[in-house]
Design a protein around this motif. Structure first.
Motif, PDB file in Angstrom:
ATOM      1  N   CYS A 132      -4.524  14.265  -1.863  1.00 16.22           N
ATOM      2  CA  CYS A 132      -4.164  12.998  -1.221  1.00 16.22           C
ATOM      3  C   CYS A 132      -4.427  11.844  -2.184  1.00 16.22           C
ATOM      4  O   CYS A 132      -5.278  11.942  -3.061  1.00 16.22           O
ATOM      5  N   TYR A 133      -3.720  10.745  -1.982  1.00 15.61           N
ATOM      6  CA  TYR A 133      -3.896   9.570  -2.831  1.00 15.61           C
ATOM      7  C   TYR A 133      -3.554   8.310  -2.053  1.00 15.61           C
ATOM      8  O   TYR A 133      -2.889   8.353  -1.011  1.00 15.61           O
ATOM      9  N   VAL A 155       0.858  -1.176   0.000  1.00 18.11           N
ATOM     10  CA  VAL A 155       0.000   0.000   0.000  1.00 18.11           C
ATOM     11  C   VAL A 155       0.901   1.234   0.000  1.00 18.11           C
ATOM     12  O   VAL A 155       1.879   1.287   0.740  1.00 18.11           O
ATOM     13  N   VAL A 156       0.567   2.192  -0.840  1.00 18.44           N
ATOM     14  CA  VAL A 156       1.283   3.461  -0.885  1.00 18.44           C
ATOM     15  C   VAL A 156       0.247   4.552  -0.675  1.00 18.44           C
ATOM     16  O   VAL A 156      -0.791   4.573  -1.327  1.00 18.44           O
ATOM     17  N   GLU A 157       0.521   5.458   0.261  1.00 27.80           N
ATOM     18  CA  GLU A 157      -0.386   6.580   0.481  1.00 27.80           C
ATOM     19  C   GLU A 157       0.435   7.825   0.738  1.00 27.80           C
ATOM     20  O   GLU A 157       1.563   7.754   1.225  1.00 27.80           O
ATOM     21  N   GLY A 158      -0.137   8.948   0.361  1.00 26.49           N
ATOM     22  CA  GLY A 158       0.592  10.189   0.534  1.00 26.49           C
ATOM     23  C   GLY A 158      -0.207  11.382   0.060  1.00 26.49           C
ATOM     24  O   GLY A 158      -1.394  11.293  -0.232  1.00 26.49           O
ATOM     25  N   PHE A 159       0.478  12.517   0.020  1.00 30.43           N
ATOM     26  CA  PHE A 159      -0.167  13.748  -0.432  1.00 30.43           C
ATOM     27  C   PHE A 159       0.870  14.685  -1.015  1.00 30.43           C
ATOM     28  O   PHE A 159       2.072  14.530  -0.798  1.00 30.43           O
ATOM     29  N   SER A 160       0.375  15.654  -1.758  1.00 33.62           N
ATOM     30  CA  SER A 160       1.208  16.752  -2.248  1.00 33.62           C
ATOM     31  C   SER A 160       0.449  18.047  -2.020  1.00 33.62           C
ATOM     32  O   SER A 160      -0.782  18.077  -2.051  1.00 33.62           O
ATOM     33  N   VAL A 161       1.179  19.104  -1.760  1.00 36.26           N
ATOM     34  CA  VAL A 161       0.604  20.421  -1.486  1.00 36.26           C
ATOM     35  C   VAL A 161       1.310  21.431  -2.376  1.00 36.26           C
ATOM     36  O   VAL A 161       2.537  21.418  -2.482  1.00 36.26           O
ATOM     37  N   GLU A 162       0.525  22.301  -3.010  1.00 33.43           N
ATOM     38  CA  GLU A 162       1.084  23.370  -3.828  1.00 33.43           C
ATOM     39  C   GLU A 162       0.379  24.676  -3.498  1.00 33.43           C
ATOM     40  O   GLU A 162      -0.837  24.689  -3.304  1.00 33.43           O
ATOM     41  N   PRO A 163       1.112  25.780  -3.446  1.00 32.15           N
ATOM     42  CA  PRO A 163       0.463  27.066  -3.190  1.00 32.15           C
ATOM     43  C   PRO A 163      -0.309  27.532  -4.419  1.00 32.15           C
ATOM     44  O   PRO A 163       0.115  27.320  -5.549  1.00 32.15           O
ATOM     45  N   ARG A 164      -1.455  28.123  -4.189  1.00 31.76           N
ATOM     46  CA  ARG A 164      -2.274  28.730  -5.246  1.00 31.76           C
ATOM     47  C   ARG A 164      -2.459  30.191  -4.876  1.00 31.76           C
ATOM     48  O   ARG A 164      -2.930  30.513  -3.789  1.00 31.76           O
ATOM     49  N   HIS A 165      -2.075  31.071  -5.789  1.00 25.23           N
ATOM     50  CA  HIS A 165      -2.101  32.507  -5.524  1.00 25.23           C
ATOM     51  C   HIS A 165      -3.371  33.109  -6.097  1.00 25.23           C
ATOM     52  O   HIS A 165      -3.647  32.981  -7.286  1.00 25.23           O
ATOM     53  N   TYR A 166      -4.122  33.734  -5.236  1.00 25.00           N
ATOM     54  CA  TYR A 166      -5.356  34.399  -5.630  1.00 25.00           C
ATOM     55  C   TYR A 166      -5.250  35.859  -5.244  1.00 25.00           C
ATOM     56  O   TYR A 166      -4.353  36.258  -4.494  1.00 25.00           O
ATOM     57  N   GLN A 167      -6.175  36.679  -5.716  1.00 26.17           N
ATOM     58  CA  GLN A 167      -6.153  38.089  -5.370  1.00 26.17           C
ATOM     59  C   GLN A 167      -6.342  38.291  -3.875  1.00 26.17           C
ATOM     60  O   GLN A 167      -5.826  39.232  -3.291  1.00 26.17           O
TER      61      GLN A 167
END
Length: 167
Positions: free
Chosen positions: A130-131, A109-121
């Protein structure tokens, strides 16, 4: 036959010598401007200064005060085949993953996540994805938008809602 082979070698050598430009013929000014394709800025201030020329330059997120690249970037493999992997960058990009053998499913089993910044006004928000992958395939677990990226460190499990991590 031997003469034809020699002629072919000479012809090929001439073509190759014309195809490759010697380094000495390149202008020195061009060589001085060459940079690696990917160079990470050392801090958010350096990133902001580097992209100040662009009108739509993203505003860099503040770096955590206790950012430590040696502690926050890791890849550990255990003798039983399980592993844990993660990295954290000053701009808020995060990645964490673990792999292990599940006795219940009799598979890895492989589980994890990634996070990226999203720039808004209105400011910066972070996209959390997550996956989970197991014997039944790859399963994306949804997308969340959070205000602060989760802490990714070698010695503690990240606090994310989309993964059922044991605390």
């Amino acid at each position: 036959m031997q003469r034809t082979g020699e002629q072919l070698r000479q012809l090929l050598g001439q073509q190759l010598s014309r195809a490759v430009v010697p380094l000495a013929t390149a202008p020195l000014a061009t060589l001085n401007r060459r940079r690696p394709a990917l160079v990470a800025p050392s801090s958010p201030a350096a990133a902001a200064a580097r992209f100040a020329d662009y009108d739509d330059a993203p505003v860099a997120a503040p770096a955590p005060l206790d950012y430590n690249p040696y502690r926050d970037n890791f890849s550990d493999m255990n003798p039983d085949g399980s592993y844990i992997f993660g990295y954290s960058l000053p701009n808020g990009v995060r990645r964490w993953e673990r792999g292990y053998f599940s006795g219940q499913q009799q598979s890895r089993v492989v589980e994890g996540f990634s996070v990226e910044p999203r720039h808004y006004q209105s400011g910066v928000s972070y996209e959390l994805r997550c996956y989970r992958a197991d014997a039944y395939g790859y399963h994306p677990l949804g997308i969340e938008y959070i205000q602060q990226p989760p802490v990714v460190r070698r010695d503690l499990l990240p606090r994310v809602h989309c993964l059922n991590l044991q605390r």
